[in-house]
Enzyme design. Structure first.
Site, PDB file in Angstrom:
ATOM      1  N   MET A   1       0.850  -1.194   0.000  1.00 36.02           N
ATOM      2  CA  MET A   1       0.000   0.000   0.000  1.00 36.02           C
ATOM      3  C   MET A   1       0.886   1.245   0.000  1.00 36.02           C
ATOM      4  O   MET A   1       0.456   2.321   0.443  1.00 36.02           O
ATOM      5  CB  MET A   1      -0.938  -0.015   1.214  1.00 36.02           C
ATOM      6  CG  MET A   1      -1.914  -1.195   1.158  1.00 36.02           C
ATOM      7  SD  MET A   1      -3.445  -0.926   2.052  1.00 36.02           S
ATOM      8  CE  MET A   1      -2.842  -0.765   3.701  1.00 36.02           C
TER       9      MET A   1
ATOM     10  N   HIS B   1       9.360  -3.592   3.180  1.00 36.79           N
ATOM     11  CA  HIS B   1       8.956  -3.835   1.787  1.00 36.79           C
ATOM     12  C   HIS B   1      10.179  -4.150   0.926  1.00 36.79           C
ATOM     13  O   HIS B   1      10.141  -5.010   0.052  1.00 36.79           O
ATOM     14  CB  HIS B   1       8.267  -2.599   1.196  1.00 36.79           C
ATOM     15  CG  HIS B   1       6.995  -2.221   1.885  1.00 36.79           C
ATOM     16  ND1 HIS B   1       6.879  -1.077   2.639  1.00 36.79           N
ATOM     17  CD2 HIS B   1       5.788  -2.830   1.925  1.00 36.79           C
ATOM     18  CE1 HIS B   1       5.652  -0.997   3.118  1.00 36.79           C
ATOM     19  NE2 HIS B   1       4.966  -2.035   2.700  1.00 36.79           N
TER      20      HIS B   1
ATOM     21  N   GLY C   1       4.710 -10.178   4.280  1.00 30.34           N
ATOM     22  CA  GLY C   1       5.460 -10.169   5.536  1.00 30.34           C
ATOM     23  C   GLY C   1       4.753 -10.972   6.624  1.00 30.34           C
ATOM     24  O   GLY C   1       3.522 -10.950   6.719  1.00 30.34           O
TER      25      GLY C   1
ATOM     26  N   LYS D   1       4.749 -10.249   9.623  1.00 32.88           N
ATOM     27  CA  LYS D   1       4.153  -9.357  10.632  1.00 32.88           C
ATOM     28  C   LYS D   1       2.629  -9.445  10.573  1.00 32.88           C
ATOM     29  O   LYS D   1       1.960  -9.463  11.578  1.00 32.88           O
ATOM     30  CB  LYS D   1       4.594  -7.906  10.404  1.00 32.88           C
ATOM     31  CG  LYS D   1       3.961  -6.966  11.430  1.00 32.88           C
ATOM     32  CD  LYS D   1       4.485  -5.566  11.319  1.00 32.88           C
ATOM     33  CE  LYS D   1       3.785  -4.767  10.244  1.00 32.88           C
ATOM     34  NZ  LYS D   1       2.423  -4.335  10.601  1.00 32.88           N
TER      35      LYS D   1
ATOM     36  N   GLN E   1      -3.191 -12.054   7.952  1.00 31.21           N
ATOM     37  CA  GLN E   1      -3.387 -11.743   6.529  1.00 31.21           C
ATOM     38  C   GLN E   1      -2.796 -12.854   5.661  1.00 31.21           C
ATOM     39  O   GLN E   1      -3.394 -13.282   4.667  1.00 31.21           O
ATOM     40  CB  GLN E   1      -2.730 -10.403   6.215  1.00 31.21           C
ATOM     41  CG  GLN E   1      -2.614 -10.102   4.736  1.00 31.21           C
ATOM     42  CD  GLN E   1      -2.164  -8.678   4.468  1.00 31.21           C
ATOM     43  OE1 GLN E   1      -2.960  -7.758   4.565  1.00 31.21           O
ATOM     44  NE2 GLN E   1      -0.915  -8.483   4.115  1.00 31.21           N
TER      45      GLN E   1
ATOM     46  N   SER F   1       6.533  -0.773  10.016  1.00 31.69           N
ATOM     47  CA  SER F   1       5.183  -0.601   9.484  1.00 31.69           C
ATOM     48  C   SER F   1       5.106   0.802   8.910  1.00 31.69           C
ATOM     49  O   SER F   1       5.735   1.730   9.441  1.00 31.69           O
ATOM     50  CB  SER F   1       4.166  -0.741  10.630  1.00 31.69           C
ATOM     51  OG  SER F   1       2.935  -0.151  10.251  1.00 31.69           O
ATOM     52  N   SER F   2       4.315   0.962   7.853  1.00 30.98           N
ATOM     53  CA  SER F   2       4.157   2.299   7.269  1.00 30.98           C
ATOM     54  C   SER F   2       3.565   3.258   8.294  1.00 30.98           C
ATOM     55  O   SER F   2       3.783   4.464   8.235  1.00 30.98           O
ATOM     56  CB  SER F   2       3.251   2.232   6.049  1.00 30.98           C
ATOM     57  OG  SER F   2       3.805   1.339   5.116  1.00 30.98           O
TER      58      SER F   2
HETATM   59  O1  PAF Z   1      -0.260  -5.732   3.675  1.00 31.70           O
HETATM   60  C1  PAF Z   1      -0.635  -4.823   2.906  1.00 31.70           C
HETATM   61  O2  PAF Z   1       0.078  -3.847   2.647  1.00 31.70           O
HETATM   62  C2  PAF Z   1      -2.027  -4.892   2.290  1.00 31.70           C
HETATM   63  O3  PAF Z   1      -2.929  -5.485   3.171  1.00 31.70           O
HETATM   64  C3  PAF Z   1      -2.044  -5.570   0.931  1.00 31.70           C
HETATM   65  C4  PAF Z   1      -1.626  -7.034   1.027  1.00 31.70           C
HETATM   66  C5  PAF Z   1      -1.127  -4.848  -0.046  1.00 31.70           C
HETATM   67  C6  PAF Z   1      -3.471  -5.548   0.341  1.00 31.70           C
HETATM   68  O4  PAF Z   1      -3.927  -4.242   0.202  1.00 31.70           O
END
Ligand code: PAF
Length: 291
Positions: free
Chosen positions: A26, A33, A145, A147, A151, A183-184
């Site tokens: 994102m 990243h 990730g 973290k 997800q 984390s962003s």
């Molecule tokens: O982890 C993230 O940054 C988001 O949840 C993702 C996987 C890009 C989906 O929008």
């Protein structure tokens, strides 16, 4: 490096590309990243990074609004990292007029932990956008990730259930000095909140050390973690000890166990986790002093 704004442009750029790796993001890119991008770069002829702040996974409009965005910086970083294609679509491109399809993973994987706190619609948003990205890019592998452990499980379930031909690669959590998971959202922490936030990795570390020393009782481990968190004034939203594949709660660390926690610090929601193992490998885990 080429930039695609539409699925049509992306497909044209990918025509004839053999082995493609995808890193979905994102934006607001950080070292975490970049470590995923390096993994993909080592493994694939073509690396695609998607940058899309997905509105459907934010329950709260203010959180979506506050999410950090800096496309120019992201493009500089991806270029330096040797990315071939950045896919940076608009919300209208991803969700065209009349969009009416949701990919939903049901049950404890989406209803517990993050799903309980943020509402399971959060994972509907994640599953739907990741499915769309995988369909648009058609990668051999996609990198996520650890973290965001829940997800990862949701994406893996979705990929298995839909029979998508893609490997989902889990990469270790990248940490700042002191152990805070990258984390962003961390850019929104004030210096004093950043200091308090260190209680999150410290609590996980205390739990992991106790397990390495033979403690198995989850009630005791929870008490030790809470002591660290509350001493720093950090009230966890959840502190869970669960089976790492099903997220079923456990009372005892009898096998690999995911210890996951979420906490708000200075208005920033932080999540982190560690996999506890009662076996000898627990001694080999990284300690936060290494960061
Ligand atoms: O982890 C993230 O940054 C988001 O949840 C993702 C996987 C890009 C989906 O929008």
């Amino acid at each position: 490096m080429r930039i695609a704004r539409t699925v049509g442009e992306l497909r044209a750029m990918l025509a004839g590309a053999g082995d493609v790796g995808l890193v979905p993001t994102m934006g607001a890119l950080h070292e975490g990243h970049l470590s995923l991008i390096r993994r993909a770069r080592d493994a694939h002829g073509t690396v695609v990074v998607s940058i899309f702040v997905n509105p459907t996974q934010f329950g709260d409009a203010a959180d979506l609004e506050a999410y950090p965005r800096d496309e120019k910086r992201d493009l500089d970083l991806t270029r330096e990292a040797g990315v071939d294609i950045v896919f940076a679509p608009s919300a209208r491109e991803m969700y065209p007029e009349g969009f009416a399809t949701t990919v939903r993973v049901t049950g404890p994987l989406t209803e517990s932990l993050e799903g309980a706190g943020r509402g399971s619609a959060h994972f509907d948003g994640v599953a739907t956008v990741v499915a769309k990205l995988l369909i648009a890019v058609g990668p051999r592998a996609a990198y996520f990730g650890q973290k965001d452990a829940q997800q990862l499980l949701v994406v893996r379930r979705m990929v298995a259930d839909l029979g998508l031909a893609v490997d989902i690669v889990a990469c270790p959590t990248s940490r700042e000095r002191g152990g805070l998971a990258r984390s962003s959202r961390n850019v929104r922490l004030s210096p004093s909140d950043r200091e308090r936030a260190l209680a999150v990795p410290r609590a996980l570390e205390v739990v992991a050390t106790a397990v390495a020393q033979g403690e198995r009782d989850v009630a005791d481990l929870r008490a030790r973690a809470l002591e660290v968190l509350l001493a720093a004034g950090v009230e966890p939203e959840y502190l869970a000890f669960v089976e790492p594949d099903t997220l079923e709660p456990v009372r005892e660390v009898a096998g690999p166990t995911l210890c996951a926690l979420a906490a708000g610090v200075g208005g920033v929601r932080l999540i982190d986790n560690t996999v506890l193992s009662p076996g000898p490998q627990a001694e080999e885990r990284h300690t936060i002093e290494e960061y």
